[in-house]
Design a protein around this motif. Structure first.
Motif, mmCIF file in Angstrom:
data_model
loop_
_atom_site.group_PDB
_atom_site.id
_atom_site.type_symbol
_atom_site.label_atom_id
_atom_site.label_comp_id
_atom_site.label_asym_id
_atom_site.label_seq_id
_atom_site.Cartn_x
_atom_site.Cartn_y
_atom_site.Cartn_z
ATOM 1 N N LYS A 14 -43.133 -56.642 -8.903
ATOM 2 C CA LYS A 14 -44.359 -57.581 -8.958
ATOM 3 C C LYS A 14 -44.415 -57.833 -10.509
ATOM 4 N N CYS A 15 -44.735 -59.264 -10.917
ATOM 5 C CA CYS A 15 -44.724 -59.616 -12.311
ATOM 6 C C CYS A 15 -43.243 -59.206 -12.986
ATOM 7 N N ARG A 16 -42.289 -58.942 -12.361
ATOM 8 C CA ARG A 16 -40.922 -58.764 -12.815
ATOM 9 C C ARG A 16 -40.851 -57.435 -13.762
ATOM 10 N N TYR A 17 -41.624 -56.597 -13.598
ATOM 11 C CA TYR A 17 -41.592 -55.316 -14.545
ATOM 12 C C TYR A 17 -40.448 -54.715 -14.237
ATOM 13 N N HIS A 44 -23.204 -54.058 2.701
ATOM 14 C CA HIS A 44 -22.102 -54.279 1.893
ATOM 15 C C HIS A 44 -21.983 -54.285 0.509
ATOM 16 N N ALA A 45 -23.305 -54.577 -0.071
ATOM 17 C CA ALA A 45 -23.275 -54.710 -1.381
ATOM 18 C C ALA A 45 -25.015 -54.644 -1.921
ATOM 19 N N GLY A 46 -25.103 -54.009 -2.832
ATOM 20 C CA GLY A 46 -26.507 -53.647 -3.019
ATOM 21 C C GLY A 46 -26.961 -53.146 -4.394
ATOM 22 N N PRO A 47 -26.704 -53.967 -5.351
ATOM 23 C CA PRO A 47 -26.915 -53.638 -6.708
ATOM 24 C C PRO A 47 -28.375 -53.730 -7.044
ATOM 25 N N ILE A 48 -28.940 -52.641 -7.560
ATOM 26 C CA ILE A 48 -30.395 -52.834 -7.973
ATOM 27 C C ILE A 48 -30.618 -52.734 -9.395
ATOM 28 N N ASN A 49 -31.044 -53.917 -9.932
ATOM 29 C CA ASN A 49 -31.596 -53.898 -11.546
ATOM 30 C C ASN A 49 -32.702 -53.387 -11.644
ATOM 31 N N ARG A 50 -32.970 -53.607 -13.292
ATOM 32 C CA ARG A 50 -34.339 -52.981 -13.427
ATOM 33 C C ARG A 50 -35.552 -53.871 -13.093
ATOM 34 N N ASP A 51 -35.493 -55.142 -12.468
ATOM 35 C CA ASP A 51 -36.631 -55.883 -12.282
ATOM 36 C C ASP A 51 -36.401 -56.505 -10.662
#
Length: 103
Positions: A14-17, A44-51
């Motif tokens: 939410k709100c790209r926090y 198959h792939a699943g990168p999790i970024n900060r937002d």
């Protein structure tokens, strides 16, 4: 039976926090993989970024894409909020409601 239904899923906080960094991001990855296995999905792939979260996932034909996303997002959001009990917003606030982690 042979099937190959792959979908590229992307969703943002939410709100790209930027709350998915560090331990929260690692726990989120674990929860998403557990949920996928429980519903016979393959990540198959699943990168999790900060937002945001990106996933390339195979979904069995008996499961609609909307239902698969509902399982993934709902379980991960509820578990993270239950385990952490708080979230950190971009401004450094220490507590909030369903806010920033709520997909």
């Amino acid at each position: 039976m042979v099937w190959d239904c792959k979908y590229h899923l992307v969703w943002v906080t939410k709100c790209r926090y930027p709350v998915l960094g560090g331990d929260v991001g690692s726990r989120c990855r674990e929860l998403l993989r557990e949920t996928a296995r429980a519903h016979e999905m393959v990540v198959h792939a699943g990168p999790i970024n900060r937002d945001h979260v990106r996933m390339l996932v195979s979904v069995p034909p008996r499961l609609s894409v909307s239902r698969a996303v509902q399982h993934l997002k709902g379980r991960s959001s509820n578990k993270l909020l239950g385990e952490l009990g708080y979230c950190a917003s971009a401004t450094g606030a220490s507590t909030c409601g369903r806010g920033a982690i709520g997909w």
